[in-house]
Enzyme design. Structure first.
Site, PDB file in Angstrom:
ATOM      1  N   ASP A   1       0.849  -1.185   0.000  1.00 26.64           N
ATOM      2  CA  ASP A   1       0.000   0.000   0.000  1.00 26.64           C
ATOM      3  C   ASP A   1       0.889   1.241   0.000  1.00 26.64           C
ATOM      4  O   ASP A   1       1.824   1.340   0.801  1.00 26.64           O
ATOM      5  CB  ASP A   1      -0.905  -0.011   1.236  1.00 26.64           C
ATOM      6  CG  ASP A   1      -1.982   1.044   1.162  1.00 26.64           C
ATOM      7  OD1 ASP A   1      -2.902   0.888   0.342  1.00 26.64           O
ATOM      8  OD2 ASP A   1      -1.909   2.022   1.921  1.00 26.64           O
TER       9      ASP A   1
ATOM     10  N   GLU B   1      -4.873   2.186  -4.143  1.00 25.39           N
ATOM     11  CA  GLU B   1      -3.413   2.271  -4.212  1.00 25.39           C
ATOM     12  C   GLU B   1      -2.756   1.017  -3.641  1.00 25.39           C
ATOM     13  O   GLU B   1      -1.587   1.011  -3.295  1.00 25.39           O
ATOM     14  CB  GLU B   1      -2.907   3.532  -3.487  1.00 25.39           C
ATOM     15  CG  GLU B   1      -3.091   3.540  -2.000  1.00 25.39           C
ATOM     16  CD  GLU B   1      -4.432   4.106  -1.530  1.00 25.39           C
ATOM     17  OE1 GLU B   1      -4.566   4.319  -0.327  1.00 25.39           O
ATOM     18  OE2 GLU B   1      -5.346   4.319  -2.363  1.00 25.39           O
TER      19      GLU B   1
END
Length: 184
Positions: free
Chosen positions: A48, A91
């Site tokens: 992440d 993301e």
């Protein structure tokens, strides 16, 4: 050729060029089944981007897209032919590593983390410093995981620990040792 193009569109994330979530789910199920049947290890990295909202807010969404493309390329480069690199969502990216032990997966994750932190992403005139947190979980013979969803949950817990442990780090999920047992 047209059918091949449609297949690529249906299985690939348009922004990063990584496998999409549907491809991830299919590959994960098949890889887990093979690992469980063969008694071989299987590892998962969940990555992440740290403070991604701040990147979008400070540099704009096109720059955020550029960051995701750059990280996607890096994750794809780290994958071996038997692995699958995918955009898991937002993301968050994932790397499924068949035949890979927890220790090797942790080393791969650390290598990826270092590579991300070492090279700013250039977007226009900006050099954007980027870091990522990575969670690692593994299926190995003797561990109680019965389905890939449990490995995803374990990798997510490790990722959460990395985020709350200061970001820009790798955390590896491990089951607590049973009470009263000495480590060998």
């Amino acid at each position: 050729v047209q059918n091949q193009d449609l297949k690529i569109q249906a299985t690939t994330d348009g922004l990063t060029g990584l496998a999409n979530r549907a491809s991830f789910d299919l590959f994960a199920a098949q890889a887990f089944q093979k690992a469980a049947a063969g008694g071989t290890p299987l590892s998962l990295l969940m990555l992440d981007v740290d403070k991604f909202k701040k990147i979008n807010d400070q540099y704009g969404h096109p720059a955020g897209d550029q960051v995701l493309r750059a990280l996607g390329k890096l994750v794809k480069t780290a994958a071996r032919p038997q692995d699958l690199s995918a955009r898991y969502g937002g993301e968050e990216m994932a790397l499924i590593l068949p035949g890979t032990t927890r220790a090797t997966a942790a080393a791969i994750a650390e290598s990826i983390r270092r590579a991300i932190a070492a090279k700013p992403v250039v977007s226009g005139t900006n050099a954007i410093a980027v870091t990522a947190s990575i969670g690692v979980a593994s299926f190995e013979p003797g561990l109680p995981f019965q389905q890939f969803a449990q490995i995803i949950k374990a990798a997510d817990l490790a990722l959460y620990a990395a985020k709350h442990g200061g970001r820009n780090c790798v955390k590896v999920f491990s089951l607590p040792k049973p009470a009263g047992k000495n480590a060998a």
